[in-house]
Design a protein around this motif. Structure first.
Motif, short mmCIF file in Angstrom:
data_model
loop_
_atom_site.label_atom_id
_atom_site.label_comp_id
_atom_site.label_asym_id
_atom_site.label_seq_id
_atom_site.Cartn_x
_atom_site.Cartn_y
_atom_site.Cartn_z
N PHE B 210 0.86 -1.18 0.00
CA PHE B 210 0.00 0.00 0.00
C PHE B 210 0.89 1.23 0.00
O PHE B 210 1.79 1.36 0.84
CB PHE B 210 -0.87 0.05 1.26
CG PHE B 210 -2.06 -0.86 1.22
CD1 PHE B 210 -3.20 -0.52 0.52
CD2 PHE B 210 -2.05 -2.08 1.91
CE1 PHE B 210 -4.32 -1.35 0.49
CE2 PHE B 210 -3.15 -2.92 1.88
CZ PHE B 210 -4.29 -2.56 1.17
N TYR B 211 0.63 2.13 -0.94
CA TYR B 211 1.35 3.41 -1.02
C TYR B 211 0.28 4.49 -0.82
O TYR B 211 -0.55 4.71 -1.68
CB TYR B 211 2.04 3.48 -2.38
CG TYR B 211 2.29 4.83 -3.00
CD1 TYR B 211 2.84 5.88 -2.27
CD2 TYR B 211 2.01 5.05 -4.35
CE1 TYR B 211 3.07 7.10 -2.88
CE2 TYR B 211 2.24 6.27 -4.96
CZ TYR B 211 2.76 7.30 -4.22
OH TYR B 211 2.99 8.52 -4.82
N THR B 212 0.26 5.07 0.38
CA THR B 212 -0.85 5.95 0.75
C THR B 212 -0.39 7.40 0.86
O THR B 212 0.79 7.67 1.10
CB THR B 212 -1.46 5.53 2.10
OG1 THR B 212 -0.48 5.73 3.12
CG2 THR B 212 -1.86 4.07 2.08
N GLU B 229 -8.45 -1.49 8.09
CA GLU B 229 -9.23 -2.72 7.97
C GLU B 229 -8.80 -3.52 6.73
O GLU B 229 -8.59 -4.74 6.80
CB GLU B 229 -10.72 -2.33 7.87
CG GLU B 229 -11.67 -3.48 8.13
CD GLU B 229 -13.13 -3.01 8.02
OE1 GLU B 229 -13.42 -1.82 8.31
OE2 GLU B 229 -13.97 -3.83 7.63
N LEU B 230 -8.65 -2.84 5.62
CA LEU B 230 -8.25 -3.53 4.39
C LEU B 230 -6.84 -4.08 4.52
O LEU B 230 -6.54 -5.19 4.06
CB LEU B 230 -8.35 -2.58 3.19
CG LEU B 230 -8.02 -3.22 1.83
CD1 LEU B 230 -9.01 -4.34 1.50
CD2 LEU B 230 -8.03 -2.17 0.71
N GLN B 231 -5.97 -3.32 5.18
CA GLN B 231 -4.60 -3.79 5.38
C GLN B 231 -4.62 -5.06 6.23
O GLN B 231 -3.91 -6.02 5.93
CB GLN B 231 -3.77 -2.69 6.06
CG GLN B 231 -2.28 -2.96 6.07
CD GLN B 231 -1.84 -3.95 7.16
OE1 GLN B 231 -2.46 -4.01 8.22
NE2 GLN B 231 -0.80 -4.72 6.86
N ALA B 232 -5.45 -5.08 7.27
CA ALA B 232 -5.50 -6.25 8.14
C ALA B 232 -5.98 -7.48 7.35
O ALA B 232 -5.49 -8.59 7.57
CB ALA B 232 -6.43 -5.98 9.32
N LYS B 233 -6.90 -7.28 6.42
CA LYS B 233 -7.43 -8.41 5.66
C LYS B 233 -6.46 -8.89 4.59
O LYS B 233 -6.44 -10.07 4.25
CB LYS B 233 -8.76 -8.03 5.01
CG LYS B 233 -9.85 -7.84 6.05
CD LYS B 233 -11.23 -7.98 5.49
CE LYS B 233 -12.21 -8.06 6.65
NZ LYS B 233 -13.59 -7.83 6.26
N THR B 234 -5.68 -7.98 4.02
CA THR B 234 -4.80 -8.36 2.92
C THR B 234 -3.37 -8.61 3.37
O THR B 234 -2.62 -9.30 2.68
CB THR B 234 -4.76 -7.25 1.85
OG1 THR B 234 -4.26 -6.06 2.48
CG2 THR B 234 -6.13 -6.98 1.28
N GLY B 235 -2.99 -8.07 4.49
CA GLY B 235 -1.64 -8.27 5.03
C GLY B 235 -0.55 -7.50 4.33
O GLY B 235 0.61 -7.61 4.69
N ALA B 236 -0.89 -6.70 3.33
CA ALA B 236 0.15 -6.00 2.57
C ALA B 236 0.81 -4.93 3.45
O ALA B 236 0.13 -4.26 4.22
CB ALA B 236 -0.45 -5.36 1.33
N ASP B 254 3.61 -3.96 10.06
CA ASP B 254 3.56 -3.83 8.60
C ASP B 254 3.84 -2.40 8.12
O ASP B 254 3.70 -2.10 6.95
CB ASP B 254 2.20 -4.30 8.08
CG ASP B 254 2.11 -5.82 8.09
OD1 ASP B 254 3.10 -6.46 7.71
OD2 ASP B 254 1.07 -6.35 8.51
N TRP B 255 4.21 -1.53 9.03
CA TRP B 255 4.55 -0.14 8.66
C TRP B 255 5.99 -0.09 8.19
O TRP B 255 6.90 -0.59 8.86
CB TRP B 255 4.33 0.78 9.85
CG TRP B 255 4.82 2.19 9.69
CD1 TRP B 255 5.79 2.81 10.42
CD2 TRP B 255 4.34 3.16 8.76
NE1 TRP B 255 5.94 4.10 10.00
CE2 TRP B 255 5.07 4.35 8.98
CE3 TRP B 255 3.37 3.14 7.74
CZ2 TRP B 255 4.87 5.51 8.23
CZ3 TRP B 255 3.18 4.30 7.00
CH2 TRP B 255 3.91 5.47 7.24
#
Lengths: 172, 580
Positions: B210-212, B229-236, B254-255
């Motif tokens: 993820f590039y935010t 939430e999306l990060q938690a589901k995808t693990g990226a 994951d940061w």
């Protein structure tokens, strides 16, 4: 040593429908200069009964990625309702009007009038030593006519710039 | 029931209707009728700045820290031109501002009248939209539309130029909803096919990231929650631009830290080696991408952005989704459902090897405080208070981005796009007004702080307990660093000569001044700053020649980072020098 590189460029005709409000033309023309885009021609006039909406036709050239940016940047302006890239959208008609003044005597004068007939250019002013022809057509037709007149005593050219519209029954 | 009111009065009533709490401004001839309408007005608080640039930046700081639009009121001519830097700053960082400028009377426009400037012309390309009001009857509708344009779609500054006669002339006022045009309707949701494609691409990715960016913050707290939430589901793993810090918590495993020119080694290597970049509300800025033809060469790219002109502007993407970050993230989550991502263990193991580089480490120094250490201590000691941090522009800004850590949005106020020195102090003032109970600190440099130093008086007047933490290295440090790296250490005009005594300056304005010169004084000095109930300048004298690393030099790719200990002094070829 560094040199400036140039990319391959395309010519595109865009129509832009805008609120007819103060400063809108400056906004659009200024957007082109501020972001380094090219304007080959720009025409504008209001097109609705109550004069509230204007239609602008812009001819530009640049690399394809820049043309896409021009489209997006124009759409970003609040008074802009719609941007259509006619070149992208498909067959379209483009016309411009030119006034061409030619001066000369004798054989050159006769030849100028004869060629004007071939191009269906209409003399709208005549003196004993000059004509002003009115010619409507695609830009290359006008280019060709002007090039010939250059040899026959061309004095002055005025062109409106292109107005374009998509072919067929639908609105663009 | 309709009655007649003056233009100035209609303006004030319209601002009240928009829920405006503060107007940041400075009076002058062409806005006297508006100032008269504000006299004794208790529904709006006017904050008198010391320079119009300060008004615009203070409004930005208020907006960025509260999520509400900032309002600026300045006079014609110099009042307006002084505000332009702040307006341009808000334009590049997508900050919602409504800027009201006085103008000479309609009949004098174009006559080179006293304090006349073509404000609409000057601000045309640094506002999202602007108006010249010709009739007070139009004013209510214009103000209403200006707030809508400033705050919806991609936010930005909107300017309303009001000639003095229009402020005085009367027009009907009915107090009801303004009859404005319904012409601005940005697209907020992605098409369902785009969302399905995005879900399929994320589900198939073996090395996603993820590039935010600032768009996640601008979209509001819901976007931040949905991103997590999306990060938690995808693990990226997640990296962020300078503007996006705080959207994702810095203590997550994951940061990756910030990416780009002064980003971490792991963030830039992860981008470079990824097979899928999910860009959420960022715009592939040149400070992020480095050399374009070497940017993330093997990755597919999804780009979520509310502004269609951000798509394919510098980096071609595979799947653009035009929409609001929160809306689109919600759509993706809905379609994602109970899907499972690919096994990312191998990818995260690779990322761990990059983390081992410890790219933010810096050498110890016995004789001087390392500026990075000062930021680390400031972070550690202030963390329990969950402070709001603003910055100026330069090395200190990058050190703050690297070594201060953020866990929630709207806590980090910085001039990213325009890079405006002098932003931080007025922004801190605006943020303190909007968040009266928060600890607000402007992390500054000795050069930047002088660019809007006059705003010390504003904080004094309104009893705002803002803190300024100056990393004083007696240089325009970032300029000096570039000169060291690219111009063989020819330090042309980058030395901060004739610096004021910042402690005495603080005291002259009724602030407390604290000087820190030794590492042993660092914690006590920071604690004293926090304990003091009023405004404080901390003059933290740091190592004069520390450089900000890691760094991707101009013209280089993400894989060519310079770390501490690399040999750097020298020159560059002209192609690299020509890049910003």
């Amino acid at each position: 040593m560094m040199h400036i590189k140039h990319e391959a460029e395309e010519r595109h005709v865009l129509t832009v429908t805008v609120d007819n409000e103060a400063g809108i033309l400056a906004k659009i023309a200024g957007l082109f200069t501020a972001r380094g885009y090219n304007i080959d021609s720009l025409t504008v006039a209001d097109i609705t009964e109550n004069h509230s909406v204007s239609r602008i036709t812009i001819v530009t050239h640049g690399p394809p990625s820049q043309i896409d940016q021009i489209h997006a940047q124009l759409e970003r302006l609040v008074p802009v309702h719609k941007v259509v890239d006619l070149t992208e959208r498909g067959p379209f008609v483009q016309r411009e009007l030119a006034l061409i003044k030619v001066a000369g005597m004798g054989e050159k004068r006769v030849e100028a009038l004869r060629i004007a007939g071939v191009f269906r250019a209409k003399p709208v002013d005549t003196s004993t030593s000059s004509f002003i022809f009115e010619l409507t057509g695609a830009p290359d037709k006008i280019d060709t006519f002007v090039a010939i007149m250059r040899e026959l005593g061309l004095v002055e050219v005025g062109r409106t710039g292109v107005v374009g519209m998509i072919r067929g029954a639908g609105e663009a | 029931m309709s009655e007649e009111r003056s233009g100035a009065n209609i303006l004030v009533e319209s601002l009240v209707k928009q829920g405006v709490e503060f107007v940041f401004g400075y009076p002058g001839g062409a806005v006297l009728p508006i100032y008269d309408a504000l006299f004794g007005e208790e529904r709006i608080r006017h904050i008198l700045v010391r320079h119009e640039a300060g008004a615009a930046h203070a409004a930005e700081g208020y907006a960025r820290s509260t999520g509400k639009p900032g309002v600026v009121l300045v006079t014609s001519g110099p009042g307006a031109t002084n505000a332009v830097t702040g307006i341009a700053d808000a334009f590049l960082d997508s900050i919602p501002l409504v800027v009201i400028t006085g103008q000479v009377p309609t009949a004098l426009i174009g006559s080179d009248a006293f304090q006349e400037a073509d404000t609409v012309g000057i601000s045309r390309h640094c506002t999202k939209h602007n108006y010249l009001v010709k009739d007070p009857a139009d004013l209510a509708a214009i103000v209403d539309e200006a707030f809508q344009i400033a705050t919806t779609g991609r936010p930005g500054p909107v300017l309303i130029d009001i000639p003095k006669d229009v402020q005085i002339a009367m027009a009907a006022w009915h107090g009801g909803p303004a009859q404005r045009r319904q012409r601005y309707a940005p697209r907020t949701q992605g098409a369902i096919e785009e969302i399905e494609d995005a879900v399929a691409m994320i589900a198939a990715a073996k090395a996603p990231v993820f590039y935010t960016g600032g768009g996640v913050i601008n979209s509001g707290p819901r976007a931040t929650a949905l991103l997590r939430e999306l990060q938690a589901k995808t693990g990226a793993p997640v990296t962020s631009t300078l503007m996006g810090l705080g959207a994702f918590p810095a203590d997550s495993t994951d940061w990756l830290g910030m990416l780009g020119m002064h980003g971490t080694y792991e963030a830039n290597m992860t981008m470079n080696q990824s097979d899928l970049i999910i860009c959420v509300g960022a715009r592939f800025d040149d400070r992020v991408t480095g050399r374009l033809d070497a940017f993330a060469p093997n990755s597919k790219k999804i780009h979520i952005d509310i502004d269609r002109s951000s798509i394919n502007k510098t980096v071609p993407v595979d799947l653009p989704i035009i929409g609001d970050c929160a809306e689109v993230l919600q759509q993706i989550l809905d379609v994602w459902g109970d899907r499972k991502p690919q096994d990312l263990t191998a990818w995260k193991d690779r990322i761990d090897t990059w983390r081992q580089k410890k790219s933010l480490s810096f050498p110890d120094n016995r004789d001087a405080i390392m500026p990075q250490l000062a930021i680390q201590r400031l972070f550690a000691l202030t963390k329990p208070k969950d402070p709001i941090i603003s910055t100026e522009v330069g090395q200190h800004q990058m050190w703050a981005a690297q070594h201060f850590h953020f866990f929630s949005p709207n806590k980090w106020l910085t001039s990213g796009g325009l890079g405006t020195m002098g932003y931080g102090l007025p922004a801190a003032i605006g943020a303190q007004l909007g968040n009266p109970d928060s600890l607000v600190i402007d992390i500054a440099g000795d050069a930047s702080i002088q660019m809007n130093i006059q705003e010390l008086g504003t904080a004094t007047q309104y009893r705002l307990p803002v803190k300024i933490f100056i990393l004083n290295n007696e240089w325009m440090g970032m300029v000096r660093q570039w000169q060291e790296l690219t111009y063989e250490s020819r330090y042309s005009n980058s030395y901060s000569d004739s610096l004021p005594d910042f402690v005495k300056l603080a005291e002259a304005y009724g602030w407390k001044g604290i000087r820190i010169t030794r590492e042993s004084e660092l914690d006590d000095g920071i604690q004293a700053m926090m304990d003091y109930p009023g405004p404080v300048i901390v003059d933290c004298c740091v190592h004069n020649e520390a450089n900000c690393f890691p760094m991707i030099p101009s013209g280089a790719s993400h894989t060519e980072m310079i770390l501490y200990g690399d040999s750097v002094a020298g020159t560059m070829d002209d192609e690299a020098k020509a890049l910003v």
